[in-house]
Structures are given as structure tokens and as C-alpha cells.
Design a protein around this motif. Structure first.
Motif, PDB file in Angstrom:
ATOM      1  N   LYS A  40       0.829  -1.206   0.000  1.00  0.00           N
ATOM      2  CA  LYS A  40       0.000   0.000   0.000  1.00  0.00           C
ATOM      3  C   LYS A  40       0.866   1.260   0.000  1.00  0.00           C
ATOM      4  O   LYS A  40       0.567   2.236  -0.697  1.00  0.00           O
ATOM      5  CB  LYS A  40      -0.947  -0.001   1.201  1.00  0.00           C
ATOM      6  CG  LYS A  40      -2.071  -1.011   1.043  1.00  0.00           C
ATOM      7  CD  LYS A  40      -2.954  -1.075   2.265  1.00  0.00           C
ATOM      8  CE  LYS A  40      -4.002  -2.180   2.097  1.00  0.00           C
ATOM      9  NZ  LYS A  40      -4.819  -2.362   3.272  1.00  0.00           N
ATOM     10  N   HIS A  41       1.953   1.229   0.752  1.00  0.00           N
ATOM     11  CA  HIS A  41       2.871   2.373   0.783  1.00  0.00           C
ATOM     12  C   HIS A  41       3.505   2.586  -0.595  1.00  0.00           C
ATOM     13  O   HIS A  41       3.575   3.707  -1.093  1.00  0.00           O
ATOM     14  CB  HIS A  41       3.946   2.161   1.847  1.00  0.00           C
ATOM     15  CG  HIS A  41       4.982   3.233   1.851  1.00  0.00           C
ATOM     16  ND1 HIS A  41       4.725   4.503   2.312  1.00  0.00           N
ATOM     17  CD2 HIS A  41       6.270   3.234   1.428  1.00  0.00           C
ATOM     18  CE1 HIS A  41       5.813   5.240   2.177  1.00  0.00           C
ATOM     19  NE2 HIS A  41       6.759   4.494   1.636  1.00  0.00           N
ATOM     20  N   LYS A  42       3.943   1.504  -1.217  1.00  0.00           N
ATOM     21  CA  LYS A  42       4.551   1.598  -2.540  1.00  0.00           C
ATOM     22  C   LYS A  42       3.531   2.066  -3.578  1.00  0.00           C
ATOM     23  O   LYS A  42       3.863   2.849  -4.473  1.00  0.00           O
ATOM     24  CB  LYS A  42       5.165   0.260  -2.943  1.00  0.00           C
ATOM     25  CG  LYS A  42       6.400  -0.094  -2.127  1.00  0.00           C
ATOM     26  CD  LYS A  42       6.983  -1.413  -2.552  1.00  0.00           C
ATOM     27  CE  LYS A  42       8.098  -1.851  -1.651  1.00  0.00           C
ATOM     28  NZ  LYS A  42       9.262  -1.003  -1.638  1.00  0.00           N
ATOM     29  N   ARG A  44       1.008   4.033  -2.990  1.00  0.00           N
ATOM     30  CA  ARG A  44       0.825   5.482  -2.768  1.00  0.00           C
ATOM     31  C   ARG A  44       1.965   6.261  -3.421  1.00  0.00           C
ATOM     32  O   ARG A  44       1.742   7.323  -4.009  1.00  0.00           O
ATOM     33  CB  ARG A  44       0.759   5.791  -1.278  1.00  0.00           C
ATOM     34  CG  ARG A  44      -0.599   5.560  -0.665  1.00  0.00           C
ATOM     35  CD  ARG A  44      -0.717   6.155   0.729  1.00  0.00           C
ATOM     36  NE  ARG A  44       0.223   5.586   1.684  1.00  0.00           N
ATOM     37  CZ  ARG A  44       0.001   4.516   2.430  1.00  0.00           C
ATOM     38  NH1 ARG A  44      -1.155   3.883   2.328  1.00  0.00           N
ATOM     39  NH2 ARG A  44       0.897   4.071   3.268  1.00  0.00           N
ATOM     40  N   THR A  45       3.179   5.721  -3.336  1.00  0.00           N
ATOM     41  CA  THR A  45       4.327   6.368  -3.977  1.00  0.00           C
ATOM     42  C   THR A  45       4.131   6.427  -5.486  1.00  0.00           C
ATOM     43  O   THR A  45       4.347   7.464  -6.117  1.00  0.00           O
ATOM     44  CB  THR A  45       5.627   5.593  -3.653  1.00  0.00           C
ATOM     45  OG1 THR A  45       5.816   5.578  -2.240  1.00  0.00           O
ATOM     46  CG2 THR A  45       6.828   6.215  -4.320  1.00  0.00           C
ATOM     47  N   ASN A  47       1.269   6.219  -7.185  1.00  0.00           N
ATOM     48  CA  ASN A  47       0.141   7.089  -7.527  1.00  0.00           C
ATOM     49  C   ASN A  47       0.438   8.564  -7.271  1.00  0.00           C
ATOM     50  O   ASN A  47      -0.123   9.427  -7.934  1.00  0.00           O
ATOM     51  CB  ASN A  47      -1.119   6.638  -6.804  1.00  0.00           C
ATOM     52  CG  ASN A  47      -1.682   5.361  -7.402  1.00  0.00           C
ATOM     53  OD1 ASN A  47      -1.495   5.077  -8.575  1.00  0.00           O
ATOM     54  ND2 ASN A  47      -2.367   4.574  -6.599  1.00  0.00           N
ATOM     55  N   SER A  48       1.333   8.857  -6.335  1.00  0.00           N
ATOM     56  CA  SER A  48       1.697  10.263  -6.130  1.00  0.00           C
ATOM     57  C   SER A  48       2.442  10.799  -7.346  1.00  0.00           C
ATOM     58  O   SER A  48       2.290  11.969  -7.703  1.00  0.00           O
ATOM     59  CB  SER A  48       2.529  10.431  -4.855  1.00  0.00           C
ATOM     60  OG  SER A  48       3.809   9.854  -5.001  1.00  0.00           O
ATOM     61  N   TRP A  51      -0.187  11.874  -9.744  1.00  0.00           N
ATOM     62  CA  TRP A  51      -0.790  13.166  -9.383  1.00  0.00           C
ATOM     63  C   TRP A  51       0.149  14.327  -9.718  1.00  0.00           C
ATOM     64  O   TRP A  51      -0.306  15.406 -10.126  1.00  0.00           O
ATOM     65  CB  TRP A  51      -1.177  13.199  -7.908  1.00  0.00           C
ATOM     66  CG  TRP A  51      -2.435  12.434  -7.655  1.00  0.00           C
ATOM     67  CD1 TRP A  51      -2.574  11.250  -6.999  1.00  0.00           C
ATOM     68  CD2 TRP A  51      -3.748  12.798  -8.081  1.00  0.00           C
ATOM     69  NE1 TRP A  51      -3.879  10.850  -6.993  1.00  0.00           N
ATOM     70  CE2 TRP A  51      -4.632  11.785  -7.654  1.00  0.00           C
ATOM     71  CE3 TRP A  51      -4.270  13.871  -8.791  1.00  0.00           C
ATOM     72  CZ2 TRP A  51      -5.993  11.818  -7.903  1.00  0.00           C
ATOM     73  CZ3 TRP A  51      -5.637  13.911  -9.040  1.00  0.00           C
ATOM     74  CH2 TRP A  51      -6.477  12.898  -8.595  1.00  0.00           C
ATOM     75  N   HIS A  96      -3.100   3.942 -14.039  1.00  0.00           N
ATOM     76  CA  HIS A  96      -3.080   3.903 -12.575  1.00  0.00           C
ATOM     77  C   HIS A  96      -4.401   3.495 -11.943  1.00  0.00           C
ATOM     78  O   HIS A  96      -4.448   3.245 -10.743  1.00  0.00           O
ATOM     79  CB  HIS A  96      -2.666   5.273 -12.023  1.00  0.00           C
ATOM     80  CG  HIS A  96      -1.220   5.565 -12.221  1.00  0.00           C
ATOM     81  ND1 HIS A  96      -0.291   5.356 -11.235  1.00  0.00           N
ATOM     82  CD2 HIS A  96      -0.525   6.011 -13.289  1.00  0.00           C
ATOM     83  CE1 HIS A  96       0.907   5.683 -11.693  1.00  0.00           C
ATOM     84  NE2 HIS A  96       0.783   6.079 -12.931  1.00  0.00           N
ATOM     85  N   ASN A 100      -5.368   0.437  -6.885  1.00  0.00           N
ATOM     86  CA  ASN A 100      -6.194   1.074  -5.867  1.00  0.00           C
ATOM     87  C   ASN A 100      -6.339   0.145  -4.662  1.00  0.00           C
ATOM     88  O   ASN A 100      -5.816  -0.968  -4.654  1.00  0.00           O
ATOM     89  CB  ASN A 100      -7.563   1.434  -6.451  1.00  0.00           C
ATOM     90  CG  ASN A 100      -8.242   0.234  -7.066  1.00  0.00           C
ATOM     91  OD1 ASN A 100      -8.092  -0.901  -6.623  1.00  0.00           O
ATOM     92  ND2 ASN A 100      -9.009   0.475  -8.117  1.00  0.00           N
ATOM     93  N   SER A 101      -7.061   0.595  -3.659  1.00  0.00           N
ATOM     94  CA  SER A 101      -7.181  -0.190  -2.422  1.00  0.00           C
ATOM     95  C   SER A 101      -7.905  -1.508  -2.651  1.00  0.00           C
ATOM     96  O   SER A 101      -7.591  -2.513  -2.014  1.00  0.00           O
ATOM     97  CB  SER A 101      -7.877   0.629  -1.336  1.00  0.00           C
ATOM     98  OG  SER A 101      -9.164   1.005  -1.773  1.00  0.00           O
TER      99      SER A 101
END
Length: 192
Positions: A40-42, A44-45, A47-48, A51, A96, A100-101
Motif C-alpha cells: 500500500k505504501h509503494k 501510494r508512492t 500514484n503520487s 498526481w 493507474h 487502488n485499495s
């Protein structure tokens, strides 16, 4: 009497085996939970980075709307720039959307397949992104040479854009590499 004494060590062994089995099951659950948190942390990295790309494209779109007309660049060039940025945004979203979650909470094989697909998409997108930038840059140089007051002004703005484009490409390639490397880490950790 001897029969009772022989069953007692057997019962102790069974109890110890049950305790050991219980501990191993708990450890497996904890290690999978830790692995999912890392994934999940990776994600988020990764997907950031998407963004950041979208934010950069919004900045370019705003420039096309407000800055380009001040320099006499054609309406078609502004529209072309906006379309290119929107195409980039659509592909960024498309690539992307599955990271997702919901995907990260499903089985690890699905997570690995999603990371592998994202990695493949990023690799193929690089050639399209470079081609789009090259077409846009040549179009910009032509627009500037036609609309500038002097050839020095046109040359200056093209050189400044080339330097800015080179810096942007270095930053973009580093972001690109980071996404691919992070996907590789996700795949490798799941395979282990």
C-alpha cells in the motif's frame, strides 16, 4: 502402568505441535499483513507520481490558455497543447486506475499482475511521450519563428524551452524509473 507413561509424552508432543502450528499461522498472518502494508505504501508512492504528472499538465494547460496568446502563438497550437496534455492525463489515469485499495486488498497474485501491467504500460508509454514532446517542440519552434519580432527572440525562446524541456525530461525520466523500480519491488516481494 507402562502404557500410561508412554501416552503422556505423546500428549505433550501433540500439545506442543498444536501450539507451534498456532504460532506459525499467526506469524503467516502477520507477515502477510506487513507485506500488504508495504504494498500500500509503494502504491501510494506510484500514484503520487501520477498526481504530480497531472498537476504539471494542468499548469501547461493554463499556460496554453493564458500565456501562449500573449506571445502570438496560434489558437491551433494552444488547442493542440491542451489536447496533448489531456491525452497524457487520460493515459495516466488509465494506467493507474487499477492500482487502488480494492486491488491491494485482493489476493497477492492480482497485485503482482497489476504491478507488472503498470510496468509494461510505463515502458511502452515512454516512446509515445517522447514522440509527442518532439512534435510539440517542433511545432512550438515553428510558431515562435513565425510570430517573433526578430530571429534572436525566436532563437532565445526556443533555446530556453529546449533547456526547460531537457530539465523536465530528466525529472520525468526519474519519475518514470521510480515507478518501474517500485513495481519491480512489489513483484519481487510478492514472489518471495
Amino acid at each position: 502402568m507402562e502404557n500410561i507413561e508412554n501416552t503422556q509424552p505423546l500428549e505433550e508432543l501433540r500439545e506442543q505441535a498444536a501450539i507451534l502450528k498456532n504460532k506459525l499461522e499467526k506469524e503467516n498472518i502477520v507477515s502477510e499483513e506487513v507485506l500488504r502494508n508495504v504494498m500500500k505504501h509503494k502504491a501510494r508512492t506510484i500514484n503520487s507520481n501520477a498526481w504530480i504528472s497531472v498537476a504539471a499538465s494542468v499548469l501547461v494547460i493554463l499556460m496554453a490558455l493564458f500565456y501562449f496568446p500573449q506571445y502570438g502563438l496560434s489558437l491551433w497550437f494552444s488547442i493542440g497543447t491542451i489536447v496533448i496534455m489531456l491525452v497524457c492525463d487520460v493515459f495516466t489515469w488509465k494506467y493507474h486506475k487499477n492500482l487502488n485499495s480494492k486491488t491491494l486488498n485482493s489476493d497477492l497474485l492480482t497485485v503482482a499482475k497489476t504491478a507488472k501491467k503498470l510496468k509494461e504500460n510505463y515502458r511502452s508509454w515512454l516512446k509515445y511521450g517522447i514522440a509527442l514532446f518532439a512534435v510539440w517542440f517542433v511545432w512550438y519552434a515553428i510558431e515562435m519563428s513565425v510570430n517573433s519580432k526578430s530571429w534572436q527572440e525566436a532563437l532565445f525562446t526556443v533555446v530556453v524551452l529546449a533547456v526547460g524541456g531537457a530539465i523536465g525530461m530528466v525529472i520525468g525520466f526519474r519519475m518514470h524509473r521510480k515507478v518501474i523500480d517500485t513495481c519491480d519491488e512489489i513483484i519481487r516481494q510478492i514472489e518471495e
